[in-house]
Structures are given as structure tokens and as C-alpha cells.
Motif scaffolding. Structure first.
Motif, PDB file in Angstrom:
ATOM      1  N   ALA A   1       0.833  -1.202   0.000  1.00 48.99           N
ATOM      2  CA  ALA A   1       0.000   0.000   0.000  1.00 48.99           C
ATOM      3  C   ALA A   1       0.865   1.250   0.000  1.00 48.99           C
ATOM      4  O   ALA A   1       0.591   2.223  -0.722  1.00 48.99           O
ATOM      5  N   MET A   2       1.912   1.238   0.799  1.00 47.53           N
ATOM      6  CA  MET A   2       2.779   2.405   0.885  1.00 47.53           C
ATOM      7  C   MET A   2       3.564   2.607  -0.412  1.00 47.53           C
ATOM      8  O   MET A   2       3.729   3.725  -0.888  1.00 47.53           O
ATOM      9  N   PHE A   3       4.050   1.528  -0.988  1.00 46.94           N
ATOM     10  CA  PHE A   3       4.850   1.646  -2.206  1.00 46.94           C
ATOM     11  C   PHE A   3       4.027   2.169  -3.382  1.00 46.94           C
ATOM     12  O   PHE A   3       4.463   3.060  -4.113  1.00 46.94           O
ATOM     13  N   ASP A   4       2.843   1.622  -3.567  1.00 47.55           N
ATOM     14  CA  ASP A   4       2.069   1.934  -4.769  1.00 47.55           C
ATOM     15  C   ASP A   4       1.118   3.113  -4.603  1.00 47.55           C
ATOM     16  O   ASP A   4       0.746   3.745  -5.595  1.00 47.55           O
ATOM     17  N   TRP A   5       0.703   3.404  -3.359  1.00 46.05           N
ATOM     18  CA  TRP A   5      -0.361   4.389  -3.182  1.00 46.05           C
ATOM     19  C   TRP A   5       0.037   5.610  -2.353  1.00 46.05           C
ATOM     20  O   TRP A   5      -0.762   6.530  -2.200  1.00 46.05           O
ATOM     21  N   SER A   6       1.235   5.642  -1.810  1.00 51.64           N
ATOM     22  CA  SER A   6       1.611   6.777  -0.962  1.00 51.64           C
ATOM     23  C   SER A   6       1.604   8.083  -1.750  1.00 51.64           C
ATOM     24  O   SER A   6       1.130   9.120  -1.262  1.00 51.64           O
ATOM     25  N   GLY A   7       2.154   8.046  -2.974  1.00 54.80           N
ATOM     26  CA  GLY A   7       2.171   9.251  -3.784  1.00 54.80           C
ATOM     27  C   GLY A   7       0.771   9.714  -4.137  1.00 54.80           C
ATOM     28  O   GLY A   7       0.453  10.915  -4.069  1.00 54.80           O
ATOM     29  N   VAL A   8      -0.087   8.765  -4.502  1.00 57.45           N
ATOM     30  CA  VAL A   8      -1.475   9.107  -4.842  1.00 57.45           C
ATOM     31  C   VAL A   8      -2.204   9.642  -3.612  1.00 57.45           C
ATOM     32  O   VAL A   8      -2.990  10.598  -3.692  1.00 57.45           O
ATOM     33  N   TYR A   9      -1.939   9.050  -2.437  1.00 58.43           N
ATOM     34  CA  TYR A   9      -2.580   9.496  -1.192  1.00 58.43           C
ATOM     35  C   TYR A   9      -2.202  10.942  -0.880  1.00 58.43           C
ATOM     36  O   TYR A   9      -3.053  11.763  -0.523  1.00 58.43           O
ATOM     37  N   PHE A  10      -0.928  11.266  -1.024  1.00 56.54           N
ATOM     38  CA  PHE A  10      -0.489  12.632  -0.744  1.00 56.54           C
ATOM     39  C   PHE A  10      -1.019  13.611  -1.792  1.00 56.54           C
ATOM     40  O   PHE A  10      -1.241  14.784  -1.497  1.00 56.54           O
ATOM     41  N   GLN A  11      -1.219  13.113  -2.988  1.00 58.13           N
ATOM     42  CA  GLN A  11      -1.713  13.979  -4.050  1.00 58.13           C
ATOM     43  C   GLN A  11      -3.201  14.266  -3.897  1.00 58.13           C
ATOM     44  O   GLN A  11      -3.638  15.415  -4.028  1.00 58.13           O
ATOM     45  N   LYS A  12      -3.995  13.235  -3.582  1.00 61.55           N
ATOM     46  CA  LYS A  12      -5.450  13.376  -3.613  1.00 61.55           C
ATOM     47  C   LYS A  12      -6.095  13.561  -2.245  1.00 61.55           C
ATOM     48  O   LYS A  12      -7.178  14.157  -2.154  1.00 61.55           O
ATOM     49  N   VAL A  13      -5.498  13.016  -1.187  1.00 51.66           N
ATOM     50  CA  VAL A  13      -6.093  13.135   0.152  1.00 51.66           C
ATOM     51  C   VAL A  13      -5.421  14.252   0.946  1.00 51.66           C
ATOM     52  O   VAL A  13      -6.078  15.148   1.472  1.00 51.66           O
ATOM     53  N   VAL A  14      -4.089  14.188   1.033  1.00 51.61           N
ATOM     54  CA  VAL A  14      -3.359  15.229   1.756  1.00 51.61           C
ATOM     55  C   VAL A  14      -3.361  16.534   0.954  1.00 51.61           C
ATOM     56  O   VAL A  14      -3.268  17.616   1.515  1.00 51.61           O
ATOM     57  N   ARG A  15      -3.478  16.403  -0.366  1.00 54.13           N
ATOM     58  CA  ARG A  15      -3.455  17.548  -1.276  1.00 54.13           C
ATOM     59  C   ARG A  15      -2.163  18.354  -1.128  1.00 54.13           C
ATOM     60  O   ARG A  15      -2.182  19.593  -1.028  1.00 54.13           O
ATOM     61  N   ALA A  16      -1.070  17.607  -1.112  1.00 52.85           N
ATOM     62  CA  ALA A  16       0.237  18.241  -1.002  1.00 52.85           C
ATOM     63  C   ALA A  16       0.597  18.940  -2.307  1.00 52.85           C
ATOM     64  O   ALA A  16       0.102  18.579  -3.388  1.00 52.85           O
TER      65      ALA A  16
END
Length: 387
Positions: free
Chosen positions: A228-243
Motif C-alpha cells: 500500500a505504501m509503495f504503490d499508493w503513498s504518492g497518490v494518497y499525498f496527491q489526492k487526500v493530503v493535497r500536497a
């Protein structure tokens, strides 16, 4: 077999250890490079989260046929030659992922990427079991630390490449060249024969017993969290954290840095607390970190949560692999391959499932479900036999 002379020569043992460490680093660098550019490839292809989850299923589809084949290749040709085949396929498929412009081009490259990842992973871990046997003490975590260090390096390079607006195809081509050069330099210092080569006429793949199934279950749950961290961390920060764009890869970097740090200290910690207690604490720490990132999705708190997940997942797989290498019912190499097979199914199946759940609900809910896997690590470890 490994000769007594080799086993009694500390300098030679150190040479083998550094060579195997280098190959762990090369393997991690390839995967981290791919993971760091998943958001860019998703955007290029126009995939939704649910579609990306389905596309990522190509990785386990590639891994499945490699499971029995890798065991047979190691048994027939040894882990050294099998590792060479793995690194060649892994590097070339990475380049293919970068150059793919359409889904029909991306999918076969992902299947090959999944196939090659398992081929290289099992062969190099079999090498690690052999070197650990030479040393006569736990050193498996340090090998996996090199993999994590490569992940940190690959994430940092990926973040830089994104900032410099370097296209994935050029990025991946440079990484493949570095990996092949490193493999060529260190190939001769790998163990010419692995511990699994001493298995005589036993079959190349053996179904694990109850103890190994328990170890595999721990690895399965832990590697779902890692995947989960390898494949989705970037997407999570992009779409949820909105970094901001420059910070999209920061969560992955934070996770990999604490994972690497934790693995280099895992042998010391295990000697004092024991493997069972370390794995139990690791599972709880993983669940806590994921929940922090889900409940408080701001840049600072999400980074803290991802760092906790890195510490939590750092020691689980090395300790499980080390325990598998001590199996009393089958040769160490075969036991390792069996446990690795079960574990990496979680590593590869987890990310696509996250995408499917995210499409039906939300990405935050998907990460909350992954936190449950951390609790499962602690629960299964309580009942597992760990030596």
C-alpha cells in the motif's frame, strides 16, 4: 556445497555479504523507481483510482507463473544464475514501463515486471540465507535494510526527477543502466551455490507445513501494508493530503527512510526482546501510523503517520525470513521460497484491492482497512512459532 575453507574465511564471507547486499540494493532501486512515478503514469494514461487498481493486477498476474518456475530454476541452476536472469528481466521491463504510451503497451510490461520481481526476489533471498548460514548469526535484517535504503534513494531520485520534469522513460532508462552496471561488477562475489542446492533430489517447490504457513500469514499481512505504501503513498499525498507537487513523494520518502533505519537496528532489538515481541509491536505500530494518516490527513501528521508505518513494517519480513531459514522440515532455500511466495502475494494483491475499494468508497477508507492488516500481524505473531 559451500566448502569449509570458505566458511572459515571471514574476508571471503564479508565479500559474499557485500555482494548480496549490493543486489538487494539494486532490486530495491528498481522497484522504488517505478513506485515513485506511478502518479505520473496514472496521469499520462488518464486512469481513475479504480482503473489504476485494476491495472496493478497485472503485477500479481505476472508473479503467479514465476512462483513454481523460480523454485525449479534455483534448484536446477542455483540462485546465482537465477538472480542474473531476474535482474536482466527486471531492468528491461522497467524501461518498458517508462516508454509505454498506451494501456495495451503498459500491461504486458507490468506482467513481465511482476514476473521478474519474484524471480529476483526469491533468488537473492536464497543467497542471503546462504550467507547468514556462513556467519552463524542473524544478519537477514541488514540485507533487507539495503533494499529499504535503495527504496529511500529511489524515492529521493524520483522526487528530484519530478521536480526537474524528467520524463519517466529517461528516468527509468538511467536507473536500468546503473543497475546492470552494478550487477556486472558484483556478480562474481555472489555465492556460487546456495543452501537450497544441497536439497538433493527433493522437488523444487514444496507445500509449507503449519509453522511455515503461520510465518507466511504474517508476511502476507505485513506486505499488504508495505505494498500500500509503495504503490499508493504518492497518490494518497496527491489526492487526500493535497500536497503541493514538490511534496507528493515526501510521504513515500518518509516511509522508506524509517523502514531502512528500523531494519539496520532490527537484529540488535531482536536479540533483546525476541522475535515474537518485536513482530507484535511492529504490527501495532503499523496500524497506529496508518490511522494517524487517515484521521489527520494534513502534511505534517500524514508524514508522521507514514514514518510510524516505516518503523512498524521494517523488521517483520526479515524476522519471518530468518525463522523460515531455520525450518526443520525442509531445506532453508525451499522454506524461504514458500514463505516468500505467500508473503509477496499480499505485496502484489494489496495495491489493486486498495484501488478497487477506493473506487467504491474513498482512498482514506482503503487505508483504514490496511490498518487492520497491521493488527493481524500482531495477532498472528502471538500464535506463531518463532525461534
Amino acid at each position: 556445497m559451500i566448502s569449509a575453507t570458505t566458511a572459515s574465511a571471514p574476508a571471503v564471507n564479508r565479500t559474499h555479504r557485500w555482494a548480496v547486499s549490493a543486489w538487494f540494493f539494486l532490486q530495491g532501486l528498481i522497484f522504488a523507481s517505478w513506485a515513485s512515478r506511478i502518479p505520473a503514469i496514472q496521469q499520462r494514461m488518464g486512469f481513475s483510482d479504480a482503473t489504476l487498481g485494476l491495472v496493478l493486477l497485472a503485477l500479481p498476474l505476472g508473479q503467479l507463473p514465476s512462483l513454481p518456475l523460480t523454485g525449479w530454476l534455483i534448484h536446477r541452476f542455483g540462485s546465482q544464475r537465477t538472480a542474473v536472469a531476474g535482474v536482466l528481466l527486471y531492468s528491461s521491463s522497467l524501461v518498458g514501463l517508462g516508454w509505454a504510451q498506451q494501456p495495451w503497451q503498459l500491461l504486458p510490461c507490468m506482467v513481465l515486471f511482476g514476473f521478474a520481481s519474484n524471480l529476483m526476489n526469491i533468488s537473492i533471498n536464497t543467497q542471503a540465507v546462504g550467507v547468514e548460514a556462513l556467519y552463524g548469526k542473524p544478519i537477514m535484517a541488514s540485507f533487507h535494510g539495503m533494499w529499504s535504503l535503495a527504496g529511500f534513494t529511489g524515492a529521493a531520485v524520483g522526487t528530484a526527477m519530478i521536480g526537474w520534469q524528467v520524463l519517466p522513460q529517461l528516468h527509468f532508462l538511467l536507473i536500468a543502466g546503473l543497475v546492470l552496471a552494478g550487477g556486472l561488477i558484483s556478480y562474481g562475489a555472489l555465492l556460487p551455490h546456495s543452501v537450497s542446492d544441497d536439497a538433493g533430489e527433493q522437488p523444487a517447490f514444496v507445500l509449507p507445513d503449519r509453522t511455515l504457513l503461520g510465518l507466511g500469514a504474517i508476511a502476507f499481512c505485513a506486505l499488504i501494508c508495505e505494498g500500500a505504501m509503495f504503490d499508493w503513498s504518492g497518490v494518497y499525498f496527491q489526492k487526500v493530503v493535497r500536497a503541493e507537487k514538490a511534496w507528493v513523494g515526501a510521504g513515500y520518502t518518509a516511509f522508506m527512510s524509517t523502514m531502512a533505519l528500523g531494519r539496520f537496528g532490527a537484529d540488535w532489538l531482536t536479540a533483546r526482546l525476541g522475535p515474537k515481541r518485536v513482530i507484535q509491536c511492529s504490527g501495532l505500530l503499523t496500524a497506529t501510523g496508518l490511522l494517524v494518516a487517515v484521521l489527520f490527513p494534513t502534511l505534517g501528521t500524514a508524514l508522521l503517520g507514514f514514518m510510524l508505518v516505516g518503523f512498524g513494517t521494517s523488521s517483520v519480513v526479515p524476522l519471518v525470513y530468518s525463522a523460515a531459514g531455520k525450518s526443520e522440515v525442509m531445506p532453508a532455500g525451499m522454506a524461504l521460497a514458500a514463505v516468500s511466495t505467500i508473503g509477496f502475494l499480499g505485496f502484489l494483491i494489496g495495491p489493486p484491492v486498495i484501488g478497487l475499494v477506493a473506487g467504491a468508497t474513498s482512498l482514506r477508507f482503503s487505508f483504514a482497512l490496511i490498518a487492520v492488516m497491521g493488527l493481524c500481524v500482531a495477532a498472528v505473531a502471538t500464535r506463531a512459532k518463532l525461534r
